[in-house]
Scaffold this motif. Structure first.
Motif, mmCIF file in Angstrom:
data_model
loop_
_atom_site.group_PDB
_atom_site.id
_atom_site.type_symbol
_atom_site.label_atom_id
_atom_site.label_comp_id
_atom_site.label_asym_id
_atom_site.label_seq_id
_atom_site.Cartn_x
_atom_site.Cartn_y
_atom_site.Cartn_z
ATOM 1 N N UNK A 96 0.839 -1.204 0.000
ATOM 2 C CA UNK A 96 0.000 0.000 0.000
ATOM 3 C C UNK A 96 0.869 1.247 0.000
ATOM 4 N N UNK A 97 1.909 1.244 0.800
ATOM 5 C CA UNK A 97 2.788 2.411 0.915
ATOM 6 C C UNK A 97 3.540 2.674 -0.379
ATOM 7 N N UNK A 98 4.012 1.620 -1.039
ATOM 8 C CA UNK A 98 4.826 1.766 -2.242
ATOM 9 C C UNK A 98 4.025 2.392 -3.390
ATOM 10 N N UNK A 99 2.723 2.300 -3.330
ATOM 11 C CA UNK A 99 1.881 2.893 -4.378
ATOM 12 C C UNK A 99 1.833 4.417 -4.311
ATOM 13 N N UNK A 100 2.302 4.987 -3.205
ATOM 14 C CA UNK A 100 2.141 6.423 -2.986
ATOM 15 C C UNK A 100 3.496 7.127 -2.985
ATOM 16 N N UNK A 101 3.683 8.023 -3.949
ATOM 17 C CA UNK A 101 4.957 8.723 -4.093
ATOM 18 C C UNK A 101 5.354 9.497 -2.838
ATOM 19 N N UNK A 102 4.399 10.136 -2.179
ATOM 20 C CA UNK A 102 4.730 10.926 -0.983
ATOM 21 C C UNK A 102 5.300 10.041 0.121
ATOM 22 N N UNK A 103 4.764 8.854 0.261
ATOM 23 C CA UNK A 103 5.272 7.926 1.274
ATOM 24 C C UNK A 103 6.659 7.438 0.887
ATOM 25 N N UNK A 104 6.827 7.068 -0.378
ATOM 26 C CA UNK A 104 8.146 6.621 -0.839
ATOM 27 C C UNK A 104 9.197 7.706 -0.663
ATOM 28 N N UNK A 105 8.858 8.922 -1.016
ATOM 29 C CA UNK A 105 9.806 10.027 -0.884
ATOM 30 C C UNK A 105 10.243 10.186 0.568
ATOM 31 N N UNK A 106 9.283 10.182 1.461
ATOM 32 C CA UNK A 106 9.592 10.318 2.885
ATOM 33 C C UNK A 106 10.436 9.154 3.388
ATOM 34 N N UNK A 107 10.097 7.944 2.947
ATOM 35 C CA UNK A 107 10.839 6.759 3.378
ATOM 36 C C UNK A 107 12.278 6.782 2.881
ATOM 37 N N UNK A 108 12.477 7.130 1.623
ATOM 38 C CA UNK A 108 13.836 7.187 1.063
ATOM 39 C C UNK A 108 14.662 8.248 1.793
ATOM 40 N N UNK A 109 14.079 9.411 2.016
ATOM 41 C CA UNK A 109 14.805 10.459 2.737
ATOM 42 C C UNK A 109 15.145 10.022 4.160
ATOM 43 N N UNK A 110 14.199 9.358 4.824
ATOM 44 C CA UNK A 110 14.452 8.892 6.192
ATOM 45 C C UNK A 110 15.503 7.793 6.219
ATOM 46 N N UNK A 111 15.463 6.897 5.238
ATOM 47 C CA UNK A 111 16.463 5.822 5.179
ATOM 48 C C UNK A 111 17.864 6.419 5.089
ATOM 49 N N UNK A 112 18.000 7.464 4.286
ATOM 50 C CA UNK A 112 19.307 8.116 4.140
ATOM 51 C C UNK A 112 19.677 8.897 5.407
ATOM 52 N N UNK A 113 18.741 9.668 5.910
ATOM 53 C CA UNK A 113 19.004 10.519 7.079
ATOM 54 C C UNK A 113 19.307 9.705 8.335
ATOM 55 N N UNK A 114 18.580 8.597 8.531
ATOM 56 C CA UNK A 114 18.722 7.802 9.753
ATOM 57 C C UNK A 114 19.585 6.550 9.562
ATOM 58 N N UNK A 115 20.134 6.358 8.364
ATOM 59 C CA UNK A 115 20.954 5.181 8.109
ATOM 60 C C UNK A 115 20.178 3.886 8.253
ATOM 61 N N UNK A 116 18.972 3.863 7.685
ATOM 62 C CA UNK A 116 18.088 2.701 7.844
ATOM 63 C C UNK A 116 17.912 1.902 6.560
ATOM 64 N N UNK A 117 18.878 1.934 5.669
ATOM 65 C CA UNK A 117 18.729 1.227 4.407
ATOM 66 C C UNK A 117 18.582 -0.273 4.611
ATOM 67 N N UNK A 118 19.288 -0.856 5.546
ATOM 68 C CA UNK A 118 19.159 -2.298 5.786
ATOM 69 C C UNK A 118 17.731 -2.667 6.165
ATOM 70 N N UNK A 119 17.112 -1.864 7.005
ATOM 71 C CA UNK A 119 15.735 -2.129 7.420
ATOM 72 C C UNK A 119 14.775 -1.990 6.250
ATOM 73 N N UNK A 120 14.937 -0.935 5.472
ATOM 74 C CA UNK A 120 14.062 -0.700 4.322
ATOM 75 C C UNK A 120 14.228 -1.822 3.305
ATOM 76 N N UNK A 121 15.456 -2.172 2.986
ATOM 77 C CA UNK A 121 15.698 -3.221 1.997
ATOM 78 C C UNK A 121 15.271 -4.585 2.508
ATOM 79 N N UNK A 122 15.406 -4.820 3.791
ATOM 80 C CA UNK A 122 14.943 -6.088 4.365
ATOM 81 C C UNK A 122 13.452 -6.282 4.185
ATOM 82 N N UNK A 123 12.697 -5.216 4.321
ATOM 83 C CA UNK A 123 11.250 -5.315 4.143
ATOM 84 C C UNK A 123 10.864 -5.508 2.683
ATOM 85 N N UNK A 124 11.724 -5.092 1.767
ATOM 86 C CA UNK A 124 11.440 -5.303 0.345
ATOM 87 C C UNK A 124 11.368 -6.794 0.019
#
Length: 147
Positions: free
Chosen positions: A86-114
């Motif tokens: 559901x989240x991936x369908x929405x650009x605003x959510x993706x934008x926020x998630x990508x920015x947060x992954x970079x800002x908080x160093x959470x790429x492993x968590x984001x990619x793990x959920x993929x």
């Protein structure tokens, strides 16, 4: 923190009543410090799908992605998949998630959920990062090297 200590000891009825009186921001913060993380699946069931989707919107609006990703990590695979797709369908959510992954160093968590999403959702995520944030494609690891 105090609420996080007690949620594991409450009945479903008491938890449901507490959830009605708790906004999504407080819910994310409490879940993050919950002592009995195994209880998060029951909490998600009590919340229902609409409220859970609202929690994702709250994470986006308030930069509470560390808390939201922690919540997602403790849900069953089917619920994770539904929420992420559901989240991936929405650009605003993706934008926020990508920015947060970079800002908080959470790429492993984001990619793990993929790994729990379907192929179409993974491709949408990869395409989004490539088009909107080409400088971050390297953060995608093997996903970023896909054709």
């Amino acid at each position: 923190v105090t609420m996080g200590r007690f949620v594991g000891h409450l009945s479903d009825a008491a938890t449901a009543a507490a959830l009605e009186a708790t906004d999504d921001r407080a819910l994310l913060r409490t879940g993050y410090v919950l002592e009995q993380k195994s209880r998060l699946e029951q909490v998600a069931e009590l919340l229902g799908p609409e409220r859970l989707e609202g929690v994702i919107d709250t994470a986006r609006a308030n930069d509470l992605w560390p808390e939201a990703l922690d919540l997602l990590a403790h849900l069953n695979t089917d619920r994770q998949r539904r929420l992420i797709e559901q989240a991936v369908r929405r650009d605003a959510v993706l934008e926020s998630l990508v920015q947060a992954a970079e800002r908080h160093g959470m790429w492993d968590e984001v990619l793990g959920l993929q790994s729990v999403t379907g192929e179409a959702s993974r491709e949408r995520f990869i395409r989004f990062v490539r088009e909107r944030h080409p400088e971050l494609v390297g953060r995608l690891g093997p996903l970023g090297r896909r054709a």
